[in-house]
Structure formats: structure tokens, C-alpha cells
Design a protein around this motif. Structure first.
Motif, PDB file in Angstrom:
ATOM      1  N   ARG A  49      -3.377   7.317  12.646  1.00  0.00           N
ATOM      2  CA  ARG A  49      -3.033   7.156  11.246  1.00  0.00           C
ATOM      3  C   ARG A  49      -3.567   8.296  10.372  1.00  0.00           C
ATOM      4  O   ARG A  49      -4.631   8.856  10.630  1.00  0.00           O
ATOM      5  CB  ARG A  49      -3.549   5.813  10.724  1.00  0.00           C
ATOM      6  N   THR A  50      -2.797   8.605   9.340  1.00  0.00           N
ATOM      7  CA  THR A  50      -3.173   9.621   8.373  1.00  0.00           C
ATOM      8  C   THR A  50      -4.187   9.031   7.407  1.00  0.00           C
ATOM      9  O   THR A  50      -3.992   7.919   6.902  1.00  0.00           O
ATOM     10  CB  THR A  50      -1.927  10.083   7.595  1.00  0.00           C
ATOM     11  N   PRO A  51      -5.282   9.731   7.129  1.00  0.00           N
ATOM     12  CA  PRO A  51      -6.265   9.207   6.172  1.00  0.00           C
ATOM     13  C   PRO A  51      -5.622   8.926   4.814  1.00  0.00           C
ATOM     14  O   PRO A  51      -4.790   9.703   4.333  1.00  0.00           O
ATOM     15  CB  PRO A  51      -7.298  10.335   6.067  1.00  0.00           C
ATOM     16  N   MET A  52      -6.005   7.818   4.190  1.00  0.00           N
ATOM     17  CA  MET A  52      -5.451   7.475   2.889  1.00  0.00           C
ATOM     18  C   MET A  52      -5.724   8.567   1.864  1.00  0.00           C
ATOM     19  O   MET A  52      -4.909   8.823   0.974  1.00  0.00           O
ATOM     20  CB  MET A  52      -6.034   6.145   2.419  1.00  0.00           C
ATOM     21  N   SER A  53      -6.865   9.239   1.990  1.00  0.00           N
ATOM     22  CA  SER A  53      -7.191  10.311   1.047  1.00  0.00           C
ATOM     23  C   SER A  53      -6.158  11.432   1.093  1.00  0.00           C
ATOM     24  O   SER A  53      -5.865  12.061   0.065  1.00  0.00           O
ATOM     25  CB  SER A  53      -8.585  10.865   1.348  1.00  0.00           C
ATOM     26  N   PHE A  98      -2.882  11.034   1.894  1.00  0.00           N
ATOM     27  CA  PHE A  98      -1.699  10.526   1.205  1.00  0.00           C
ATOM     28  C   PHE A  98      -1.879  10.636  -0.311  1.00  0.00           C
ATOM     29  O   PHE A  98      -0.970  11.047  -1.035  1.00  0.00           O
ATOM     30  CB  PHE A  98      -1.435   9.066   1.586  1.00  0.00           C
ATOM     31  N   VAL A  99      -3.043  10.238  -0.796  1.00  0.00           N
ATOM     32  CA  VAL A  99      -3.317  10.293  -2.235  1.00  0.00           C
ATOM     33  C   VAL A  99      -3.262  11.733  -2.744  1.00  0.00           C
ATOM     34  O   VAL A  99      -2.713  12.019  -3.806  1.00  0.00           O
ATOM     35  CB  VAL A  99      -4.684   9.655  -2.542  1.00  0.00           C
ATOM     36  N   ARG A 100      -3.810  12.653  -1.961  1.00  0.00           N
ATOM     37  CA  ARG A 100      -3.825  14.059  -2.376  1.00  0.00           C
ATOM     38  C   ARG A 100      -2.422  14.609  -2.559  1.00  0.00           C
ATOM     39  O   ARG A 100      -2.154  15.367  -3.505  1.00  0.00           O
ATOM     40  CB  ARG A 100      -4.573  14.887  -1.331  1.00  0.00           C
ATOM     41  N   VAL A 101      -1.502  14.219  -1.670  1.00  0.00           N
ATOM     42  CA  VAL A 101      -0.149  14.774  -1.717  1.00  0.00           C
ATOM     43  C   VAL A 101       0.791  13.936  -2.577  1.00  0.00           C
ATOM     44  O   VAL A 101       1.586  14.475  -3.362  1.00  0.00           O
ATOM     45  CB  VAL A 101       0.412  14.899  -0.287  1.00  0.00           C
ATOM     46  N   LEU A 102       0.720  12.623  -2.458  1.00  0.00           N
ATOM     47  CA  LEU A 102       1.665  11.748  -3.141  1.00  0.00           C
ATOM     48  C   LEU A 102       1.186  11.266  -4.499  1.00  0.00           C
ATOM     49  O   LEU A 102       1.968  10.736  -5.281  1.00  0.00           O
ATOM     50  CB  LEU A 102       1.986  10.534  -2.260  1.00  0.00           C
ATOM     51  N   GLY A 103      -0.123  11.413  -4.765  1.00  0.00           N
ATOM     52  CA  GLY A 103      -0.662  10.927  -6.022  1.00  0.00           C
ATOM     53  C   GLY A 103      -1.316   9.571  -5.856  1.00  0.00           C
ATOM     54  O   GLY A 103      -1.217   8.930  -4.806  1.00  0.00           O
ATOM     55  N   PRO A 104      -1.966   9.069  -6.920  1.00  0.00           N
ATOM     56  CA  PRO A 104      -2.754   7.841  -6.801  1.00  0.00           C
ATOM     57  C   PRO A 104      -1.928   6.561  -6.741  1.00  0.00           C
ATOM     58  O   PRO A 104      -2.413   5.541  -6.283  1.00  0.00           O
ATOM     59  CB  PRO A 104      -3.624   7.863  -8.062  1.00  0.00           C
ATOM     60  N   PHE A 130       7.761  18.008   7.684  1.00  0.00           N
ATOM     61  CA  PHE A 130       7.147  19.307   7.385  1.00  0.00           C
ATOM     62  C   PHE A 130       5.855  19.151   6.587  1.00  0.00           C
ATOM     63  O   PHE A 130       5.463  20.064   5.859  1.00  0.00           O
ATOM     64  CB  PHE A 130       8.127  20.185   6.605  1.00  0.00           C
ATOM     65  N   TRP A 131       5.193  18.034   6.729  1.00  0.00           N
ATOM     66  CA  TRP A 131       4.003  17.730   5.918  1.00  0.00           C
ATOM     67  C   TRP A 131       2.974  18.860   5.970  1.00  0.00           C
ATOM     68  O   TRP A 131       2.374  19.209   4.956  1.00  0.00           O
ATOM     69  CB  TRP A 131       3.381  16.440   6.419  1.00  0.00           C
ATOM     70  N   ASP A 132       2.759  19.438   7.129  1.00  0.00           N
ATOM     71  CA  ASP A 132       1.712  20.449   7.297  1.00  0.00           C
ATOM     72  C   ASP A 132       2.226  21.880   7.150  1.00  0.00           C
ATOM     73  O   ASP A 132       1.488  22.836   7.408  1.00  0.00           O
ATOM     74  CB  ASP A 132       1.058  20.293   8.675  1.00  0.00           C
ATOM     75  N   VAL A 133       3.481  22.038   6.744  1.00  0.00           N
ATOM     76  CA  VAL A 133       4.081  23.370   6.637  1.00  0.00           C
ATOM     77  C   VAL A 133       4.071  23.819   5.176  1.00  0.00           C
ATOM     78  O   VAL A 133       4.418  23.052   4.273  1.00  0.00           O
ATOM     79  CB  VAL A 133       5.528  23.357   7.175  1.00  0.00           C
ATOM     80  N   LYS A 134       3.689  25.062   4.945  1.00  0.00           N
ATOM     81  CA  LYS A 134       3.697  25.607   3.592  1.00  0.00           C
ATOM     82  C   LYS A 134       5.133  25.699   3.081  1.00  0.00           C
ATOM     83  O   LYS A 134       6.050  26.028   3.842  1.00  0.00           O
ATOM     84  CB  LYS A 134       3.058  26.995   3.580  1.00  0.00           C
ATOM     85  N   PRO A 135       5.364  25.417   1.791  1.00  0.00           N
ATOM     86  CA  PRO A 135       6.730  25.472   1.254  1.00  0.00           C
ATOM     87  C   PRO A 135       7.426  26.806   1.495  1.00  0.00           C
ATOM     88  O   PRO A 135       8.646  26.852   1.695  1.00  0.00           O
ATOM     89  CB  PRO A 135       6.526  25.216  -0.244  1.00  0.00           C
ATOM     90  N   THR A 136       6.658  27.891   1.503  1.00  0.00           N
ATOM     91  CA  THR A 136       7.252  29.217   1.711  1.00  0.00           C
ATOM     92  C   THR A 136       7.624  29.465   3.169  1.00  0.00           C
ATOM     93  O   THR A 136       8.296  30.456   3.466  1.00  0.00           O
ATOM     94  CB  THR A 136       6.271  30.311   1.256  1.00  0.00           C
ATOM     95  N   GLU A 164      -1.780   0.167  -8.642  1.00  0.00           N
ATOM     96  CA  GLU A 164      -2.234   1.522  -8.312  1.00  0.00           C
ATOM     97  C   GLU A 164      -3.390   1.497  -7.324  1.00  0.00           C
ATOM     98  O   GLU A 164      -4.298   0.691  -7.445  1.00  0.00           O
ATOM     99  CB  GLU A 164      -2.654   2.243  -9.586  1.00  0.00           C
ATOM    100  N   VAL A 165      -3.322   2.369  -6.317  1.00  0.00           N
ATOM    101  CA  VAL A 165      -4.384   2.512  -5.343  1.00  0.00           C
ATOM    102  C   VAL A 165      -5.134   3.804  -5.621  1.00  0.00           C
ATOM    103  O   VAL A 165      -4.524   4.874  -5.679  1.00  0.00           O
ATOM    104  CB  VAL A 165      -3.818   2.536  -3.904  1.00  0.00           C
ATOM    105  N   LYS A 166      -6.429   3.719  -5.833  1.00  0.00           N
ATOM    106  CA  LYS A 166      -7.219   4.894  -6.153  1.00  0.00           C
ATOM    107  C   LYS A 166      -8.000   5.361  -4.936  1.00  0.00           C
ATOM    108  O   LYS A 166      -8.401   4.549  -4.100  1.00  0.00           O
ATOM    109  CB  LYS A 166      -8.169   4.581  -7.304  1.00  0.00           C
ATOM    110  N   GLU A 167      -8.176   6.669  -4.851  1.00  0.00           N
ATOM    111  CA  GLU A 167      -8.908   7.248  -3.737  1.00  0.00           C
ATOM    112  C   GLU A 167     -10.362   6.794  -3.779  1.00  0.00           C
ATOM    113  O   GLU A 167     -10.996   6.767  -4.836  1.00  0.00           O
ATOM    114  CB  GLU A 167      -8.825   8.774  -3.794  1.00  0.00           C
ATOM    115  N   ALA A 168     -10.890   6.426  -2.606  1.00  0.00           N
ATOM    116  CA  ALA A 168     -12.283   6.017  -2.533  1.00  0.00           C
ATOM    117  C   ALA A 168     -13.177   7.210  -2.797  1.00  0.00           C
ATOM    118  O   ALA A 168     -12.859   8.343  -2.425  1.00  0.00           O
ATOM    119  CB  ALA A 168     -12.593   5.425  -1.159  1.00  0.00           C
ATOM    120  N   PRO A 169     -14.327   6.989  -3.461  1.00  0.00           N
ATOM    121  CA  PRO A 169     -15.237   8.109  -3.735  1.00  0.00           C
ATOM    122  C   PRO A 169     -15.808   8.688  -2.473  1.00  0.00           C
ATOM    123  O   PRO A 169     -15.905   8.020  -1.471  1.00  0.00           O
ATOM    124  CB  PRO A 169     -16.319   7.460  -4.607  1.00  0.00           C
TER     125      PRO A 169
END
Length: 275
Positions: free
Chosen positions: A59-63, A65-71, A88-94, A270-275
Motif C-alpha cells: 500500500r501507498t502511504p497515506m501521506s 496520497f495527501v501530498r499529491v491529491l491534497g487533504p 505515471f505516478w512516479d514519472v515527472k510531467p516532462t 476531510e482527511v488530514k495528514e498525520a503529524p
């Protein structure tokens, strides 16, 4: 984002409750505490690693998902991996290997309001079928059958020496043939239904896309999986990703029933990233 939510809702709605409570897999070596020894040598069948078992993609860490998709995201993200959302999650847009036709079709799908096909009780196909919930692999000397916890049709991977047909009938899961390279199972699949999106972002595939999977069972509890996609119609070069499948040693495949057009009055808060 709506397509990703649709994948999650479809997965959550269809899954059944617990079955065979307190059941233990009898063929797995266990320690004095009764827990499975997941680092023990992989079992073998006719001299090759036996891939049988119930597996779940790491599984992908929730942190992340939050970083890319938002809170504001769905908590059901623990039922999928990042490559279901975007292959292409790990591929740079360029560095995206998209031909203009792929860009146009992806943008059209994103603007249309349509969701990933599993929201309409259609198969997710590859790679989603492997990365959502779990998969059960059943190996015999001549073939491997893969059952999908997401409710997708079963796959038949022939390992009896046959090669792929020249003109396979297009299908949601494609047509598969595999062979061994030492202790790695290499599976080639083609003949896809073009209606199937490659991911929830809407990236396309053609009937002639060829997906190569490389399965290597390291030990009882862990299997490396590398997936490569080759489709000259839509992409300028092959691409792919690597992940790990983890054994669910005492787990069982649960019933999945897809229910189309479910209505919801409120999304999860809303799901917030854990500290």
C-alpha cells in the motif's frame, strides 16, 4: 479526482464480511508463537517457485496520497495503490511518454465527467485488478489462475509452453501466456478491450498493448512484481513500475458484488495528514 473516488467507492461497496474466522493455513511454517514465518524459503512446485496464495500489493502511504491529491481524500485509499490512480505516478510531467493521441483522449475523458469503468460495474482490467484489494493465485503445472478481490474476471495464465495467439479476441483482462526465466515467471498479455482505461486518470490502451509482468517470489511472504506496458499507438516508448506483493497467510478471498449507480448524500469528511 472523481474517477479515483469512484474506484474507491466501488471497491468499498462490493466487499463482503469476514469468512472462515480463525482459520489457519496449515502448509506455512510457523514459529513458537504460532505466527507464520514469512521469511522462510518460498515453496516450490515441479522445481519452480509456487506462486499460490492470497496476495496484496504493497500500500501507498497515506501521506503520499495527501501530498499529491491534497487533504480532501477518501480513506478507502488503503484499498488501492498509487498506480491505480495514475500509472505515471512516479514519472515527472516532462518525461511522460504520451503521444498527442493519448494526451487528447486522456484530457477528453477527464473533462467528460466519466469515471473509471469499475464505477459502472465493468472490470478494472490490468493493472488495477492486481492492485485493488487483493488477488488469489492458484498454480498448477500447466497454468496459473488468478482470482481478483475486486470482482474482475479471473485470468488464465498458461505456462505449458504455448505462445500468445496472433489475433486474440479483445477482452477486459486480455490473453496471457507465461514462461519461466530461472525463478522468475514472465507473463505476456495482449488483446485488450479498448474501452478499459489504463488507470483512474483516463490514460488509454489499444487492443495491441502488450503488458509484461515479472513475478519473483523471494520467500514465503514477499513477491516482487514488475509491470511493463508497450503500446506504440499511444506511447512513445515502453514504461512501467515495480511493486511488492505481500502474502496474506491466513486470509481468504471474500465475495464481491458490484452495485451500479449507488447514491451518496455526503462524502467522507476531510482527511488530514498525520503529524
Amino acid at each position: 479526482m472523481s474517477s479515483i473516488v469512484a474506484v474507491l467507492v466501488a471497491a468499498a461497496l462490493g466487499y463482503g464480511g469476514a469468512q472462515w474466522l480463525n482459520s489457519r493455513e496449515g502448509k506455512i511454517r510457523r514459529g513458537p508463537d504460532g505466527l507464520p514465518d514469512l521469511s522462510a524459503p518460498a515453496p516450490r512446485l515441479n522445481g519452480k517457485p509456487n506462486l499460490s496464495g492470497l496476495w496484496q500489493a504493497e500500500r501507498t502511504p497515506m501521506s503520499e496520497f495527501v501530498r499529491v491529491l491534497g487533504p480532501t481524500i477518501q480513506p478507502d485509499l488503503n484499498d488501492i495503490t498509487k498506480h491505480v490512480a495514475n500509472v505515471f505516478w512516479d514519472v515527472k510531467p516532462t518525461e511522460l511518454p504520451l503521444r498527442p493521441e493519448a494526451v487528447a483522449l486522456t484530457e477528453q475523458r477527464q473533462k467528460s465527467g466519466r469515471d473509471f469503468q469499475s464505477a459502472y460495474c465493468l472490470p478494472g482490467g490490468l493493472p488495477a485488478a492486481t492492485l485493488v484489494l487483493n488477488v488469489k493465485m492458484i498454480q498448477s503445472p500447466d497454468e496459473i489462475v488468478v482470482l481478483h478481490g475486486s470482482g474482475d474476471p479471473a485470468r488464465q495464465i498458461y505456462i505449458d509452453g504455448r505462445t500468445l495467439p496472433e489475433h486474440p479476441e479483445p477482452s477486459w483482462m486480455g490473453t496471457s501466456a507465461g514462461h519461466w526465466q530461472d525463478d522468475t515467471l514472465v507473463v505476456e498479455t495482449t488483446g485488450f478491450q479498448e474501452r478499459a482505461w489504463l488507470d483512474a486518470s483516463g490514460h488509454p490502451r489499444s487492443e495491441t498493448m502488450r503488458i509484461t509482468e515479472r513475478f519473483r517470489r523471494r520467500d514465503v511472504g514477499h513477491m516482487d512484481l514488475e509491470m511493463t506496458f508497450d503500446d506504440p499507438k499511444y506511447y512513445t516508448k515502453p514504461f512501467g513500475f515495480k511493486t511488492t506483493l505481500n502474502l496474506l497467510p491466513d486470509g481468504h478471498m471474500l465475495e464481491y458484488v458490484c452495485m451500479e449507480n449507488q447514491k451518496f448524500t455526503e462524502l467522507v469528511p476531510e482527511v488530514k495528514e498525520a503529524p
